[in-house]
Write an enzyme that holds these catalytic residues in place. Sequence first.
Site, PDB file in Angstrom:
ATOM      1  N   ASP A 115     -30.697  44.676  13.966  1.00 46.72           N
ATOM      2  CA  ASP A 115     -32.151  44.870  14.134  1.00 46.72           C
ATOM      3  C   ASP A 115     -32.851  44.726  12.781  1.00 46.72           C
ATOM      4  O   ASP A 115     -33.473  45.656  12.297  1.00 46.72           O
ATOM      5  CB  ASP A 115     -32.430  46.262  14.748  1.00 46.72           C
ATOM      6  N   ASP A 159     -29.849  45.485   7.282  1.00 47.50           N
ATOM      7  CA  ASP A 159     -29.226  44.499   8.181  1.00 47.50           C
ATOM      8  C   ASP A 159     -29.148  43.150   7.474  1.00 47.50           C
ATOM      9  O   ASP A 159     -28.161  42.420   7.610  1.00 47.50           O
ATOM     10  CB  ASP A 159     -30.066  44.334   9.453  1.00 47.50           C
ATOM     11  N   ASN A 216     -35.338  48.849  14.291  1.00 49.55           N
ATOM     12  CA  ASN A 216     -36.213  48.993  13.117  1.00 49.55           C
ATOM     13  C   ASN A 216     -37.632  48.525  13.407  1.00 49.55           C
ATOM     14  O   ASN A 216     -38.584  48.988  12.788  1.00 49.55           O
ATOM     15  CB  ASN A 216     -35.640  48.223  11.932  1.00 49.55           C
ATOM     16  N   THR A 237     -25.083  46.589  13.647  1.00 52.91           N
ATOM     17  CA  THR A 237     -25.826  47.356  12.646  1.00 52.91           C
ATOM     18  C   THR A 237     -27.179  47.828  13.168  1.00 52.91           C
ATOM     19  O   THR A 237     -28.063  48.171  12.377  1.00 52.91           O
ATOM     20  CB  THR A 237     -26.014  46.517  11.357  1.00 52.91           C
ATOM     21  N   PHE A 274     -30.232  57.248  13.104  1.00 47.35           N
ATOM     22  CA  PHE A 274     -31.213  56.417  13.798  1.00 47.35           C
ATOM     23  C   PHE A 274     -30.634  55.519  14.899  1.00 47.35           C
ATOM     24  O   PHE A 274     -31.136  55.501  16.028  1.00 47.35           O
ATOM     25  CB  PHE A 274     -31.989  55.557  12.783  1.00 47.35           C
ATOM     26  N   ASN A 275     -29.600  54.728  14.595  1.00 50.33           N
ATOM     27  CA  ASN A 275     -29.118  53.737  15.576  1.00 50.33           C
ATOM     28  C   ASN A 275     -28.609  54.399  16.858  1.00 50.33           C
ATOM     29  O   ASN A 275     -28.798  53.864  17.953  1.00 50.33           O
ATOM     30  CB  ASN A 275     -28.004  52.862  14.977  1.00 50.33           C
ATOM     31  N   HIS A 303     -26.959  51.004   4.126  1.00 46.22           N
ATOM     32  CA  HIS A 303     -26.143  51.453   5.263  1.00 46.22           C
ATOM     33  C   HIS A 303     -25.339  50.304   5.878  1.00 46.22           C
ATOM     34  O   HIS A 303     -24.125  50.382   6.039  1.00 46.22           O
ATOM     35  CB  HIS A 303     -27.045  52.008   6.379  1.00 46.22           C
ATOM     36  N   ASP A 304     -26.076  49.268   6.313  1.00 50.59           N
ATOM     37  CA  ASP A 304     -25.459  48.284   7.211  1.00 50.59           C
ATOM     38  C   ASP A 304     -24.348  47.438   6.580  1.00 50.59           C
ATOM     39  O   ASP A 304     -23.353  47.151   7.264  1.00 50.59           O
ATOM     40  CB  ASP A 304     -26.550  47.394   7.820  1.00 50.59           C
TER      41      ASP A 304
HETATM   42  C1  BDR Z   1     -29.683  52.664  10.253  1.00 50.56           C
HETATM   43  O1  BDR Z   1     -31.022  52.704  10.769  1.00 50.56           O
HETATM   44  C2  BDR Z   1     -31.752  51.596  10.335  1.00 50.56           C
HETATM   45  O2  BDR Z   1     -32.991  51.972   9.831  1.00 50.56           O
HETATM   46  C3  BDR Z   1     -30.918  50.882   9.296  1.00 50.56           C
HETATM   47  O3  BDR Z   1     -31.092  49.473   9.414  1.00 50.56           O
HETATM   48  C4  BDR Z   1     -29.508  51.302   9.623  1.00 50.56           C
HETATM   49  O4  BDR Z   1     -28.913  50.427  10.554  1.00 50.56           O
HETATM   50  C5  BDR Z   1     -29.502  53.845   9.331  1.00 50.56           C
HETATM   51  O5  BDR Z   1     -29.686  55.033  10.027  1.00 50.56           O
HETATM   52 CA    CA Z   2     -29.902  48.305  11.123  1.00 53.86          CA
END
Ligand code: BDR
Ligand code: CA
Length: 321
Positions: A13, A18, A40, A123, A164-165, A237-238
């Site tokens: 996303d 990402d 996102n 991701t 979040f994801n 993160h990703d």
């Molecule tokens: C995840 O949430 C998104 O904002 C980032 O792209 C990452 O995949 C982190 O919590």
């Molecule tokens: Ca992401």
Amino acid sequence: MRPTRRPVIVDCDPGHDDMLAILLAARHFDILGITTVAGNADVDRTTLNALRIVELAGMDVPVARGCATPLVQAPVFGTAIHGESGLDGYDFPAVQRRPHPRGAAEFLVETLRARDGVTVIATGPLTNLAIALRAAPDLAARIDALSIMGGSVTTGNVTAAAEFNVWFDPEAADVVFRSGVPIWMSGLNLTRQAGIDLHDIERIEALGTRAARTVAALLRFYLARQARAGNALAPAHDPCAVAILLEPQIVAWAPMHVAVELRGERTRGMTLCDARHLPEFNPAIRPGTPPRGDAPNARVGLRVDRPAFLRLLEDALAALP
Ligand code: BDR
Ligand code: CA
């Protein structure tokens, strides 16, 4: 002879991090396709962003548009961190490419059935994958590995419990974690160790290419938004979900059972990771004690070697046009 590159699909996303995951995957793997999902930003925007990244990097990879909403709940996008476009910080030129005629779930099913040994790197929210696995349960045995950025062994980011994801679509994450696919999980407990600072961004900028300067501008925006959220570093993160597959010596992991909390009054979207057998989380345990409770369904990242991880990222960015 050049070794065959691992075939992968990136389900994402985009999203600043990402973008880094796609670029790192492109450096080391054979990307068969990019599938997009809402997260996102809305899915039109994340799809447009994926096309922008593909064009920026000069990649020849199909981009299939995915789900616009989570399986059950209404979407709440991550624009507070990534900006209204989902990838703010650079004024991209109009894209020339169009999305693939198939939707993401259909693309996943077709591609995974047509070819053995494909790894999926996810991701974003897991909506596309949940739909593909429900429509084609045979995929669970066909996917070579699924590397997810999502969840956390410790604290969340959107809430105290949820990342979040997974929070965006807990029902989808539940389907995926129960599916039997061999899962690698890079959760916040790991990815927060992979922070980027201003010096890192300046080094990327100094690579001097158009693509590197664009990535640096985008990361400056991302770092500023992370600062607003109280973070001294911008967590990458990703790309951790790529690195965990690449270099075992860079990311340390352990087997755990991971369950997604769907009903908790305060914990909906939490990944409950059974870490009772690990001295890292249970200092009283005898090292080497096997996991108890439900059998592990994921290899969960614990520690990342940040300097080595940043070298990997820089190497990928240095290869861009
Ligand atoms: C995840 O949430 C998104 O904002 C980032 O792209 C990452 O995949 C982190 O919590
Ligand atoms: Ca992401």
